[in-house]
Design an enzyme around this catalytic site. Structure first.
Site, PDB file in Angstrom:
ATOM      1  N   SER A 321       0.833  -1.196   0.000  1.00 27.35           N
ATOM      2  CA  SER A 321       0.000   0.000   0.000  1.00 27.35           C
ATOM      3  C   SER A 321       0.866   1.244   0.000  1.00 27.35           C
ATOM      4  O   SER A 321       1.943   1.273   0.597  1.00 27.35           O
ATOM      5  CB  SER A 321      -0.901  -0.008   1.246  1.00 27.35           C
ATOM      6  N   ASP A 322       0.371   2.289  -0.714  1.00 31.69           N
ATOM      7  CA  ASP A 322       0.998   3.592  -0.571  1.00 31.69           C
ATOM      8  C   ASP A 322       0.732   4.067   0.856  1.00 31.69           C
ATOM      9  O   ASP A 322      -0.372   3.910   1.362  1.00 31.69           O
ATOM     10  CB  ASP A 322       0.390   4.585  -1.565  1.00 31.69           C
ATOM     11  N   LYS A 323       1.735   4.643   1.518  1.00 33.83           N
ATOM     12  CA  LYS A 323       1.586   4.957   2.939  1.00 33.83           C
ATOM     13  C   LYS A 323       0.712   6.172   3.201  1.00 33.83           C
ATOM     14  O   LYS A 323      -0.013   6.222   4.174  1.00 33.83           O
ATOM     15  CB  LYS A 323       2.955   5.172   3.586  1.00 33.83           C
ATOM     16  N   THR A 324       0.754   7.193   2.306  1.00 32.02           N
ATOM     17  CA  THR A 324       0.094   8.450   2.603  1.00 32.02           C
ATOM     18  C   THR A 324      -1.416   8.309   2.565  1.00 32.02           C
ATOM     19  O   THR A 324      -1.981   7.934   1.565  1.00 32.02           O
ATOM     20  CB  THR A 324       0.535   9.542   1.609  1.00 32.02           C
ATOM     21  N   THR A 326      -3.155   6.167   4.054  1.00 30.45           N
ATOM     22  CA  THR A 326      -3.604   4.796   4.305  1.00 30.45           C
ATOM     23  C   THR A 326      -3.029   4.316   5.626  1.00 30.45           C
ATOM     24  O   THR A 326      -3.748   4.153   6.600  1.00 30.45           O
ATOM     25  CB  THR A 326      -3.193   3.871   3.146  1.00 30.45           C
TER      26      THR A 326
END
Length: 475
Positions: A321-324, A326
């Site tokens: 997953s993209d961290k920002t 999420t």
């Protein structure tokens, strides 16, 4: 549109700086539809019926029907009672989640400023059409996909689309290659993103489901695949019933043709055994377990719209997953700082800053939050020092500066990229370059802060020589 000049885009869309005429707007509204994201509205009845569509529940319903056919009213009542309770629990949980999600959907502004027939006016966002000339300023939510015509110091938060929490600098005059990825299209704005700083004039080229946000929304409407739990229960139910039918059929045939027993009694016995062998308590046990998981997740601010998704998440081995936005909240925060003059660093962070506690440039909001953690009353500092002059954030020089009255003279505060402020320093600290590199190597976004004592208000920042008072690293 990013690969064409704004003049070419205007010609292609049949528009101009004067905007569209009212009749043309009506015609385009009929042709392109309203600027809204269509959403499949699932009725409460459909949500309720869906609770009874799994293979295992269908098998139980058939078993209850057979029990009714043979006069076993108590068995039928138990089976259907359990199924009804199971369905009501799942229905309540999903309806509650759907209601919460609807309450959170407020991504676009209700009205927007446009130019039509040469006059500026305010219209509903849903009434925008391709070719409309739109004016945007700091704090506005971008109402459609727009090709920029003019921009001044424009910074846009595109975390909604790209996952990047740092605002993107936009330039209207740039013409980009056709294969430029979405996150590098600096001459376009996209629906649902918002303007952090600056002003813009642009022409709408896509509305509604044709926008980039609309394309994402269409993907969301696609039917999700069955969860591992749903597949497992369905497979188990089919195999279990098939096994029971084979075994009980063999016993019935043996009793009738070998032992010579009454066929009616034997068939009734076989069906009774089939009904009793179906584990009618399993669906409600599974549903209650999933509801407990959903409730635990809700305490962590996670909404579960579809109950089997709880088990699916639990069975995941790796999540990419993209961290920002999420696994992080999509907000910048001050992670580390180095002060060469701590007092002036704090003053610069408070005074050379246009944000307030709730809104503004994410970097500036993060600075105010940091000052509060450091027990610095930034509002009191602003009240004590009146801003007399400012150099707004300049995307070319990558800095912002202000002048405030202090005693008999003036104080000059500036913040920006280290490379920009280094050119303004008289004698920068010898270790500043090393400190900057150390912060940058940790993956932090670094801002430099400077101060100067002045006898008069400057005409421009080029007149001022500063001392470096600190470096701040953001994560």
């Amino acid at each position: 549109m990013h690969s064409k000049t704004h003049e070419e885009v205007l010609r292609e869309l049949g528009s101009s700086y004067e905007g569209l005429g009212r009749e043309e707007v009506k015609n385009r509204l009929k042709a392109h539809g309203y600027n809204t994201l269509e959403e499949e509205q699932e009725s409460k009845l459909r949500v309720f019926v869906r609770q009874f569509t799994s293979p295992f529940v269908v098998i139980l319903m058939l078993a209850g029907l057979l029990a009714l056919a043979f006069g076993e009213l108590k068995d039928a009542a138990v089976v259907y009672g359990i199924l009804l309770i199971n369905g009501l629990i799942g229905f309540y949980q999903e309806i509650k989640a759907i209601a919460s999600i609807k309450a959170l959907k407020s991504l676009t502004a209700p009205t927007v400023k446009v130019i039509r027939e040469g006059k500026q006016e305010e219209v509903k966002v849903e009434e925008l059409v391709p070719g409309d000339i739109v004016l945007l300023a700091e704090g506005d939510v971008v109402p459609a996909d727009i090709r920029l015509i003019e921009s001044a110091g424009l910074l846009v938060d595109e975390a909604l689309l790209t996952g990047e929490s740092v605002p993107v600098e936009k330039e209207a005059q740039r013409v980009l290659p056709e294969d430029t990825p979405l996150h590098d299209r600096v001459n376009c704005l996209y629906k649902g993103t918002h303007v952090v700083r600056g002003k813009a004039l642009g022409v709408v080229f896509a509305t509604g489901k044709n926008t980039e946000l609309g394309k994402i929304a269409q993907k969301v409407l696609e039917k999700s695949p069955e969860s591992p739990l749903t597949k497992a229960l369905g497979s188990f139910g089919k195999k279990w019933i098939a096994t029971l039918i084979v075994v009980l059929s063999s016993l019935v045939l043996y009793a009738v043709f070998v032992q010579g027993r009454n066929p009616k009694e034997v068939v009734f016995f076989g069906i009774a055994q089939l009904v009793s062998a179906v584990p009618e308590g399993l669906p409600i046990v599974v549903t209650i377990a999933l509801v407990v998981g959903a409730i635990r997740l809700s305490r962590q601010k996670v909404l579960v719209k579809y109950l089997p998704a709880v088990e699916t998440l639990g069975s995941a081995t790796y999540i990419c997953s993209d961290k920002t936005g999420t696994i992080t909240v999509g907000r910048l925060t001050v992670e580390n700082y180095i002060a060469y003059n701590k007092t002036k660093l704090f003053y610069c962070s408070a005074l050379c800053n246009d944000a307030d506690a709730q809104k503004g440039d994410p970097l500036e909001v993060a600075l105010l939050e940091w000052l509060e953690r450091e027990r610095v009353n930034w509002q009191a500092i602003r009240d004590a020092y009146e801003r007399l002059w400012e150099h707004p954030f300049d995307t070319k020089r990558r800095l912002m500066a202000v002048v405030v009255k202090e005693g008999q003279g003036y104080s000059f505060y500036v913040k920006g990229a280290y490379e920009s402020l280094k050119k303004m320093c008289i004698n920068p600290p010898q270790e500043a370059e090393r400190h900057h590199d150390e912060l940058a190597e940790k993956g932090l976004r670094v801002l430099a802060f400077g101060y100067a004592r002045l006898e008069h208000i400057p005409e421009s920042v080029d007149e001022v020589s500063i001392e470096l008072v600190g470096l701040v690293g953001f994560l």
